[in-house]
Design a protein around this motif. Structure first.
Motif, PDB file in Angstrom:
ATOM      1  N   PRO A   1       0.833  -1.212   0.000  1.00 39.47           N
ATOM      2  CA  PRO A   1       0.000   0.000   0.000  1.00 39.47           C
ATOM      3  C   PRO A   1       0.867   1.262   0.000  1.00 39.47           C
ATOM      4  O   PRO A   1       1.819   1.379   0.768  1.00 39.47           O
ATOM      5  N   GLY A   2       0.546   2.173  -0.878  1.00 41.50           N
ATOM      6  CA  GLY A   2       1.320   3.403  -1.001  1.00 41.50           C
ATOM      7  C   GLY A   2       2.678   3.170  -1.630  1.00 41.50           C
ATOM      8  O   GLY A   2       3.530   4.054  -1.590  1.00 41.50           O
ATOM      9  N   GLY A   3       2.912   2.002  -2.212  1.00 41.91           N
ATOM     10  CA  GLY A   3       4.194   1.703  -2.831  1.00 41.91           C
ATOM     11  C   GLY A   3       5.294   1.411  -1.831  1.00 41.91           C
ATOM     12  O   GLY A   3       6.464   1.394  -2.186  1.00 41.91           O
ATOM     13  N   LYS A   4       4.932   1.155  -0.581  1.00 41.77           N
ATOM     14  CA  LYS A   4       5.930   0.898   0.463  1.00 41.77           C
ATOM     15  C   LYS A   4       5.726  -0.495   1.039  1.00 41.77           C
ATOM     16  O   LYS A   4       4.616  -1.015   1.067  1.00 41.77           O
ATOM     17  N   VAL A   5       6.816  -1.069   1.503  1.00 42.28           N
ATOM     18  CA  VAL A   5       6.734  -2.350   2.185  1.00 42.28           C
ATOM     19  C   VAL A   5       6.276  -2.086   3.613  1.00 42.28           C
ATOM     20  O   VAL A   5       6.883  -1.287   4.335  1.00 42.28           O
ATOM     21  N   VAL A   6       5.185  -2.709   4.020  1.00 37.96           N
ATOM     22  CA  VAL A   6       4.672  -2.504   5.377  1.00 37.96           C
ATOM     23  C   VAL A   6       5.386  -3.425   6.347  1.00 37.96           C
ATOM     24  O   VAL A   6       5.722  -4.556   6.027  1.00 37.96           O
ATOM     25  N   GLU A   7       5.615  -2.898   7.536  1.00 39.40           N
ATOM     26  CA  GLU A   7       6.290  -3.688   8.556  1.00 39.40           C
ATOM     27  C   GLU A   7       5.344  -4.692   9.199  1.00 39.40           C
ATOM     28  O   GLU A   7       5.740  -5.764   9.617  1.00 39.40           O
TER      29      GLU A   7
ATOM     30  N   GLN B   1     -17.514  -0.679   7.643  1.00 39.01           N
ATOM     31  CA  GLN B   1     -18.078  -2.015   7.484  1.00 39.01           C
ATOM     32  C   GLN B   1     -19.580  -2.038   7.767  1.00 39.01           C
ATOM     33  O   GLN B   1     -20.314  -2.766   7.132  1.00 39.01           O
ATOM     34  N   ASP B   2     -20.049  -1.219   8.686  1.00 33.84           N
ATOM     35  CA  ASP B   2     -21.467  -1.207   9.043  1.00 33.84           C
ATOM     36  C   ASP B   2     -22.256  -0.155   8.308  1.00 33.84           C
ATOM     37  O   ASP B   2     -23.399   0.118   8.648  1.00 33.84           O
ATOM     38  N   GLY B   3     -21.660   0.445   7.292  1.00 36.33           N
ATOM     39  CA  GLY B   3     -22.396   1.387   6.477  1.00 36.33           C
ATOM     40  C   GLY B   3     -22.208   2.815   6.831  1.00 36.33           C
ATOM     41  O   GLY B   3     -21.360   3.338   7.388  1.00 36.33           O
TER      42      GLY B   3
ATOM     43  N   THR C   1      -5.556  -5.483   3.952  1.00 36.86           N
ATOM     44  CA  THR C   1      -6.903  -6.016   4.138  1.00 36.86           C
ATOM     45  C   THR C   1      -6.914  -7.543   4.033  1.00 36.86           C
ATOM     46  O   THR C   1      -6.049  -8.140   3.400  1.00 36.86           O
ATOM     47  N   ASP C   2      -7.913  -8.133   4.646  1.00 40.46           N
ATOM     48  CA  ASP C   2      -8.016  -9.587   4.660  1.00 40.46           C
ATOM     49  C   ASP C   2      -8.263 -10.146   3.268  1.00 40.46           C
ATOM     50  O   ASP C   2      -7.801 -11.243   2.939  1.00 40.46           O
TER      51      ASP C   2
ATOM     52  N   ARG D   1     -17.068  -4.453   2.595  1.00 39.47           N
ATOM     53  CA  ARG D   1     -16.385  -4.183   3.869  1.00 39.47           C
ATOM     54  C   ARG D   1     -15.737  -2.809   3.900  1.00 39.47           C
ATOM     55  O   ARG D   1     -15.621  -2.203   4.946  1.00 39.47           O
ATOM     56  N   GLY D   2     -15.278  -2.342   2.771  1.00 36.62           N
ATOM     57  CA  GLY D   2     -14.616  -1.042   2.714  1.00 36.62           C
ATOM     58  C   GLY D   2     -13.126  -1.150   2.989  1.00 36.62           C
ATOM     59  O   GLY D   2     -12.599  -2.233   3.218  1.00 36.62           O
ATOM     60  N   PRO D   3     -12.451  -0.007   3.001  1.00 34.74           N
ATOM     61  CA  PRO D   3     -10.996  -0.022   3.201  1.00 34.74           C
ATOM     62  C   PRO D   3     -10.626  -0.226   4.674  1.00 34.74           C
ATOM     63  O   PRO D   3     -11.422   0.012   5.572  1.00 34.74           O
ATOM     64  N   LYS D   4      -9.409  -0.667   4.887  1.00 34.39           N
ATOM     65  CA  LYS D   4      -8.876  -0.812   6.240  1.00 34.39           C
ATOM     66  C   LYS D   4      -8.135   0.470   6.573  1.00 34.39           C
ATOM     67  O   LYS D   4      -7.201   0.853   5.877  1.00 34.39           O
ATOM     68  N   CYS D   5      -8.585   1.146   7.615  1.00 35.53           N
ATOM     69  CA  CYS D   5      -8.042   2.463   7.955  1.00 35.53           C
ATOM     70  C   CYS D   5      -7.511   2.473   9.380  1.00 35.53           C
ATOM     71  O   CYS D   5      -7.946   1.706  10.235  1.00 35.53           O
ATOM     72  N   TYR D   6      -6.593   3.390   9.603  1.00 37.95           N
ATOM     73  CA  TYR D   6      -6.078   3.604  10.954  1.00 37.95           C
ATOM     74  C   TYR D   6      -6.972   4.632  11.635  1.00 37.95           C
ATOM     75  O   TYR D   6      -7.050   5.779  11.219  1.00 37.95           O
ATOM     76  N   THR D   7      -7.664   4.235  12.672  1.00 40.55           N
ATOM     77  CA  THR D   7      -8.640   5.101  13.337  1.00 40.55           C
ATOM     78  C   THR D   7      -8.053   5.872  14.513  1.00 40.55           C
ATOM     79  O   THR D   7      -8.778   6.498  15.260  1.00 40.55           O
ATOM     80  N   GLY D   8      -6.773   5.844  14.676  1.00 38.27           N
ATOM     81  CA  GLY D   8      -6.127   6.553  15.775  1.00 38.27           C
ATOM     82  C   GLY D   8      -5.609   5.606  16.831  1.00 38.27           C
ATOM     83  O   GLY D   8      -4.624   5.892  17.499  1.00 38.27           O
ATOM     84  N   THR D   9      -6.266   4.487  16.998  1.00 37.91           N
ATOM     85  CA  THR D   9      -5.830   3.505  17.984  1.00 37.91           C
ATOM     86  C   THR D   9      -5.488   2.155  17.360  1.00 37.91           C
ATOM     87  O   THR D   9      -4.623   1.454  17.848  1.00 37.91           O
ATOM     88  N   GLU D  10      -6.212   1.798  16.294  1.00 37.58           N
ATOM     89  CA  GLU D  10      -5.990   0.498  15.671  1.00 37.58           C
ATOM     90  C   GLU D  10      -6.365   0.536  14.191  1.00 37.58           C
ATOM     91  O   GLU D  10      -7.009   1.460  13.725  1.00 37.58           O
TER      92      GLU D  10
END
Length: 133
Positions: free
Chosen positions: A31-37, A131-133, A43-44, A116-125
């Protein structure tokens, strides 16, 4: 154009499309052209390999069969001269069904991912906030 020529044209167009789908799925791992740690950022649905398996590997088989179908004028089998062409057409139907299964797998997996939508960082996780609309 006979059916063999049409099948060869179809096979010629399916091969680059299968390669593009495979590359698109591989790019989803960066994602973003970077290797994630941490793999939790991905996403699943990416791990189900919809583009690699469904639209890539399962599409290469029918594409190669269709590509070689025009030249498949076998001399026959069991003394029957037209047996080679009948078997070639039968195998093209079987491999077309494999291609439909691969496309269906990719389509269903994409529909689930869109739902399901995208997987986002919500500030904590990292979670699916839409996912619920």
């Amino acid at each position: 154009m006979c059916t063999g020529g049409c099948a060869k044209c179809l096979g010629t167009t399916l091969i680059p499309l299968a390669v593009l789908c495979t590359l698109a799925n591989i790019l989803l791992f960066f994602p973003g052209g970077k290797v994630v740690e941490n793999n939790l950022h991905i996403t699943d649905e990416v791990w189900y390999f919809g583009g690699i398996l469904g639209s890539g590997v399962l599409m290469i088989f029918p594409a190669l069969v269709f590509f070689g179908l025009k030249n498949n004028d076998c001399c026959g089998c069991c003394g029957n001269e037209s047996c080679g062409k009948r078997f070639a057409m039968f195998s093209s139907i079987i491999f077309a069904a494999v291609g439909v299964l691969g496309a269906g797998y990719c389509f269903v997996l994409s529909a689930v991912a869109l739902n399901r939508g995208p997987k986002c960082y919500t500030g904590t996780e990292w979670t699916y906030p839409f996912q619920d609309g």
